[in-house]
Design an enzyme around this catalytic site. Structure first.
Site, short mmCIF file in Angstrom:
data_model
loop_
_atom_site.label_atom_id
_atom_site.label_comp_id
_atom_site.label_asym_id
_atom_site.label_seq_id
_atom_site.Cartn_x
_atom_site.Cartn_y
_atom_site.Cartn_z
N GLU A 1 0.87 -1.18 0.00
CA GLU A 1 0.00 0.00 0.00
C GLU A 1 0.91 1.22 0.00
O GLU A 1 1.52 1.55 1.02
CB GLU A 1 -0.91 -0.02 1.23
CG GLU A 1 -1.83 -1.23 1.31
CD GLU A 1 -2.89 -1.25 0.22
OE1 GLU A 1 -3.15 -0.18 -0.38
OE2 GLU A 1 -3.44 -2.32 -0.04
N CYS B 1 -3.11 8.40 3.41
CA CYS B 1 -2.79 7.91 2.07
C CYS B 1 -3.80 8.40 1.03
O CYS B 1 -3.44 8.64 -0.12
CB CYS B 1 -2.76 6.37 2.06
SG CYS B 1 -1.45 5.68 3.10
#
Length: 482
Positions: A256, A290
């Protein structure tokens, strides 16, 4: 500089095979906001990292043979313990990361939910039957698949959600019957060590969860290199993630990585109703998310109205001590990160971009910053800011807006506000991202949805059910009845 409660520094150790392990070296951990020392953190060497991997390797058969209901019970017990200690957990997050306490409390609530999902999914890991007689060579044969734990998982977690992103790796790993060696971010080890104590109290066998603090060049490198580790699950920068992928060999990897998430606002959007969501998307946790909202493309017919109201709302945000319940924006994770972003903001001064609000560091805190009329090659548009900075530009046609969103090396999530069904369907089809959020900001996430990206945003998916698929191997069983 602030009114943050003085906290006595404590020494923290490694957790290996159910024991607290001392090291030869310790590093001071400082509050990003006050600068005070809050802990002395053990720095593991290569041998201690190998010891943790060995402990996980020896415990893997115990976890693999543990029945699903028992794994679920352990996770449910962690849910209960964390619910009881939610305020303590939130304060730990705020002390080590400077995340405002309102967001730390929200993170703890999400972490509880994440472990709940893991407990539920532990009972739903299964394969499928296969119609062998669909092939002429399959007559008289019966087949089915199983999902088996992959073994030792090396988990490397970031600072921005130090409790919930640990849960997204530890929760599904335990649910699937794996063992874990966890390397938390250097700035936020306290959350991981706190969770390890809860798992021990919940009855997780020794060696099933090991927490190894220390430099990535030693701990992380050994996790990637060691043959006894079957999988690496990593959340962090693209540069580090790509390096892991290149060195991991045949290990399974879930990565990720970065993003510069974008939002399209169509001309028929109700501007007043979306301002609060855009504020949250761009500025919660200092933009260190993120899927933080970094780029906004507003239709030219509503651009001025949106920009004015968005700017006014940003100016109202309270900046300061993260332990103050009203604080919305506090210090970034380090001074170096704030200086980096200030360099990007200053880059806009030599171009045609305008700073609608913010753009300064006040009492060690970067103000919420809105930049307009930014050219697409500026760093604030091209790179991942990971800061309370958002760019607002205008567009004329939906095709143009989608093209601008896609003009990025990242592709995690994107959002669109529109009442036009054709525009919504067009965006859903054409946006090159892992998730398209219609009528909300791209910062939207619940913890059981599939979450991950394309391009340099990574590989694999998180979200408990989907993480379990990554953390298990499929085995085929065939019976010949002839």
């Amino acid at each position: 500089m602030n009114n943050q409660t003085e906290v006595q520094s404590v020494r923290k150790y490694l957790v290996i095979d159910g024991e607290k392990i001392k090291t030869d070296n310790y590093a001071p951990l400082y509050s990003p906001y006050s600068g005070e020392e809050i802990a002395q953190i053990a720095m593991a060497d290569k041998a201690q990292t190998q010891r943790a991997i060995d402990a996980a390797y020896q415990a893997r058969s115990v976890m693999a043979k543990m029945p699903a209901f028992r794994r679920a019970e352990i996770l449910e017990k962690v849910v209960s313990l964390l619910t009881e200690k939610a305020d303590q957990a939130a304060e730990i997050i705020t002390r080590e990361s400077a995340k405002p306490i309102m967001f730390s409390k929200a993170e703890v609530s999400r972490t509880i939910e994440t472990y709940k999902f893991a407990a539920e999914e532990a009972k739903r890991i299964h394969g499928e039957t296969i119609p062998f007689d669909a092939a002429s060579g399959g007559i008289g044969r019966v087949g089915y698949t199983l999902r088996e734990p992959i073994g030792v998982i090396g988990a490397i977690t970031p600072f921005n959600f130090p409790m919930n992103l640990v849960a997204h790796k530890v929760g599904p790993a335990v649910a699937a019957g794996n063992t874990i060696v966890l390397k938390p971010a250097s700035q936020t080890p306290l959350s991981a060590l706190f969770i390890a104590e809860l798992f021990e109290e919940a009855g997780l066998p020794p060696g099933a969860l090991n927490v190894v603090t220390g430099p990535g060049s030693i701990v992380g490198e050994e996790l990637v290199r060691n043959d006894r580790v079957s999988m690496i699950t990593f959340t962090g920068s693209p540069e580090v993630g790509i390096g892991i992928r290149n060195r991991a060999g045949l290990k399974k990897t879930t990565l990720e990585l970065g993003s510069n998430s974008a939002l399209i606002i169509d001309k028929d959007a109700d501007v007043d109703s979306i301002i609060d969501r855009c504020i949250m998307g761009a500025f919660s946790n200092q933009g260190q998310v993120c899927i933080s909202l970094q780029r906004i493309y507003a239709h030219e017919e509503i651009y001025e109205d949106f920009t004015k109201k968005f700017t006014e709302a940003a100016k109202q945000l309270k900046v300061g001590d993260p332990l103050n319940p009203d604080t919305y924006i506090s210090s970034m994770i380090s001074k170096g990160e704030a200086d980096r972003v200030m360099g990007w903001i200053e880059e806009t001064n030599s171009r045609n971009a305008d700073i609608a609000t913010g753009g300064k560091i006040r009492n060690g805190v970067l103000e919420p910053t809105i930049i307009t009329n930014a050219e697409p090659d500026l760093s604030v548009c091209r790179q991942e800011a990971f800061a309370p900075v958002v760019v607002v530009n205008k567009f004329n046609a939906m095709e143009e807006a989608v093209k601008q969103v896609n003009d990025s090396r990242f592709g995690l999530q994107a959002g669109i506000y529109t009442n036009n069904v054709r525009h919504a369907l067009y965006a859903a089809r054409e946006l090159h991202v892992g998730g398209v959020i219609i009528n909300d900001v791209p910062t939207y996430r619940v913890d059981h949805m599939p979450y991950g990206g394309v391009k340099e945003s990574g590989t694999g998916r998180e979200g408990i059910k989907y993480a379990i698929e990554e953390m298990t191997e499929m085995k085929l069983i065939v019976w010949n009845q002839n």
